[in-house]
Design a protein around this motif. Structure first.
Motif, short mmCIF file in Angstrom:
data_model
loop_
_atom_site.label_atom_id
_atom_site.label_comp_id
_atom_site.label_asym_id
_atom_site.label_seq_id
_atom_site.Cartn_x
_atom_site.Cartn_y
_atom_site.Cartn_z
N GLN A 49 0.83 -1.21 0.00
CA GLN A 49 0.00 0.00 0.00
C GLN A 49 0.87 1.26 0.00
N SER A 50 1.98 1.22 0.74
CA SER A 50 2.84 2.40 0.80
C SER A 50 3.51 2.67 -0.55
N ALA A 51 3.83 1.61 -1.30
CA ALA A 51 4.43 1.80 -2.62
C ALA A 51 3.41 2.41 -3.58
N LYS A 52 2.15 1.99 -3.48
CA LYS A 52 1.10 2.57 -4.31
C LYS A 52 0.91 4.04 -3.99
N LYS A 53 0.95 4.37 -2.72
CA LYS A 53 0.79 5.76 -2.29
C LYS A 53 1.97 6.61 -2.76
N ALA A 54 3.17 6.03 -2.71
CA ALA A 54 4.36 6.75 -3.16
C ALA A 54 4.28 7.06 -4.65
N ILE A 55 3.76 6.14 -5.42
CA ILE A 55 3.61 6.37 -6.86
C ILE A 55 2.61 7.49 -7.13
N ARG A 56 1.49 7.48 -6.40
CA ARG A 56 0.51 8.56 -6.58
C ARG A 56 1.13 9.91 -6.25
#
Length: 66
Positions: free
Chosen positions: A5-12
């Motif tokens: 989830q943190s990687a997805k948030k970082a991409i956003r």
């Protein structure tokens, strides 16, 4: 492909920052090109545009775009 989830948030977040940086960079380049075109015909008008160019360059530098 991000898994956590943190990687997805970082991409956003990075996509938002990239869009902002691209807008700043584009605005700066447009003002510089406008001055270069204007200085060939009317130097007085180019001097008036110079402050807006400095403003765009300073904002880009402040935000780390350049």
């Amino acid at each position: 492909m991000p898994i956590t989830q943190s990687a997805k948030k970082a991409i956003r977040g990075s996509l938002k920052k990239k869009a902002f940086n691209d807008r700043r960079n584009r605005a700066m380049k447009e003002v510089i090109k406008k001055i270069e075109k204007t200085v060939k015909t009317d130097k007085a008008a180019a001097l008036k545009l110079l402050s807006s160019a400095f403003q765009a360059i300073d904002k880009a530098a402040k935000k780390g775009v350049i």
